[in-house]
Design an enzyme around this catalytic site. Structure first.
Site, PDB file in Angstrom:
ATOM      1  N   HIS A 117       0.844  -1.188   0.000  1.00 13.69           N
ATOM      2  CA  HIS A 117       0.000   0.000   0.000  1.00 13.69           C
ATOM      3  C   HIS A 117       0.881   1.241   0.000  1.00 13.69           C
ATOM      4  O   HIS A 117       2.030   1.214   0.449  1.00 13.69           O
ATOM      5  CB  HIS A 117      -0.919   0.003   1.221  1.00 13.69           C
ATOM      6  CG  HIS A 117      -2.010  -1.013   1.155  1.00 13.69           C
ATOM      7  ND1 HIS A 117      -3.142  -0.950   1.940  1.00 13.69           N
ATOM      8  CD2 HIS A 117      -2.161  -2.128   0.388  1.00 13.69           C
ATOM      9  CE1 HIS A 117      -3.935  -1.965   1.671  1.00 13.69           C
ATOM     10  NE2 HIS A 117      -3.358  -2.708   0.728  1.00 13.69           N
ATOM     11  N   GLU A 154       0.930   3.885   1.812  1.00 23.04           N
ATOM     12  CA  GLU A 154       1.408   4.317   3.118  1.00 23.04           C
ATOM     13  C   GLU A 154       2.573   3.464   3.610  1.00 23.04           C
ATOM     14  O   GLU A 154       3.524   3.982   4.218  1.00 23.04           O
ATOM     15  CB  GLU A 154       0.271   4.249   4.149  1.00 23.04           C
ATOM     16  CG  GLU A 154      -0.916   5.150   3.824  1.00 23.04           C
ATOM     17  CD  GLU A 154      -2.021   4.434   3.058  1.00 23.04           C
ATOM     18  OE1 GLU A 154      -3.197   4.736   3.297  1.00 23.04           O
ATOM     19  OE2 GLU A 154      -1.697   3.563   2.208  1.00 23.04           O
ATOM     20  N   CYS A 184      -6.457   2.065   5.301  1.00 25.49           N
ATOM     21  CA  CYS A 184      -7.049   0.847   5.841  1.00 25.49           C
ATOM     22  C   CYS A 184      -6.507   0.637   7.256  1.00 25.49           C
ATOM     23  O   CYS A 184      -5.644   1.376   7.739  1.00 25.49           O
ATOM     24  CB  CYS A 184      -6.707  -0.356   4.959  1.00 25.49           C
ATOM     25  SG  CYS A 184      -4.954  -0.817   5.001  1.00 25.49           S
ATOM     26  N   CYS A 243      -2.653   0.092   7.470  1.00 27.22           N
ATOM     27  CA  CYS A 243      -1.872   1.313   7.276  1.00 27.22           C
ATOM     28  C   CYS A 243      -2.033   2.276   8.443  1.00 27.22           C
ATOM     29  O   CYS A 243      -1.062   2.922   8.856  1.00 27.22           O
ATOM     30  CB  CYS A 243      -2.266   1.980   5.965  1.00 27.22           C
ATOM     31  SG  CYS A 243      -1.797   1.013   4.511  1.00 27.22           S
TER      32      CYS A 243
END
Length: 228
Positions: free
Chosen positions: A88, A90, A120, A123
């Protein structure tokens, strides 16, 4: 542990959502946005556009210490032939922050994260542990956004009686324990819906592309394509 605050940016208003005993209370709140927020979010949007042009889910992320960008990242591994749920934006940005800082990013001070999509749970946890105390996101993730997680129905000590004895709240109760609970004193403020239309446009373009397969046929796709 201090109560985390979630700020939802909606037109000219901001609403603070406080978790109190695992319940949600919404109260009016003054606009806390800062002068350079738009510039930094535009940088995240540009990263999202670059990801989109590479066939990836258009999440771009920028991590800032003070007014300095210390790391950035874009979603990877979201294509049909190379798919995982670890890369992801992040997480990639945090890894880059470690390289830039030369260690734990939190040591350079409270950090701010700008990201095109609501983080999410994975993260959000990673950002909190690594020193991010403010998150500004553009588009809401109605399917997987961490801001909607309610732990009240998911945590039970019934099967952990031995462990529960070690959950203590004061220094006196801790006794010989010298390390405090790592989230003590932690507070994270999340502002959502900032430059939302620009971010929404990225995700609409992604889901309209017949070549895109990631999250097709999901709630997030249906919500996005019907969103205004």
């Amino acid at each position: 542990m201090r109560v985390p605050a979630i700020l939802l940016y909606k037109e000219s208003e901001i609403f603070r959502v406080r978790k109190i005993d695992f319940r949600i209370e919404v109260i009016s709140y003054m606009d806390p946005l800062r002068l350079n927020d738009a510039t930094l979010m535009q940088h995240a949007i540009l990263l999202g556009k670059n990801a989109l042009s590479n066939g990836e889910f258009p999440v771009g992320c920028v991590i800032v210490a003070g007014s300095e960008i210390i790391a950035e990242g874009a979603r990877a591994s979201s294509t049909r032939d190379n798919l995982n749920e670890v890369d992801h934006a992040e997480i990639i940005a945090l890894k880059n922050a470690y390289e830039h800082v030369g260690g734990w990013p939190a040591k350079v001070g409270p950090l701010t994260c700008y990201v095109t999509l609501e983080p999410c749970l994975m993260c959000l946890g990673a950002l909190l542990i690594n020193g991010v105390r403010r998150i500004v996101f553009g588009y809401e993730d109605v399917m997987g956004g961490a801001g909607r997680v309610d732990f009240s129905s998911n945590i039970s000590w019934r099967n952990y009686k031995d462990c529960k004895d070690y959950i203590v709240d004061t220094k006196e109760e801790r006794g010989l324990f010298t390390q405090q609970y790592i989230y003590d004193g932690s507070q994270i403020v999340i502002t959502g819906g900032f430059l939302r239309q620009s971010c929404l446009r990225l995700f609409k373009d992604f889901f309209k592309d017949n070549k895109s397969s990631y999250l097709k046929g999901t709630l997030l796709e249906a919500y996005t394509l019907n969103c205004v």
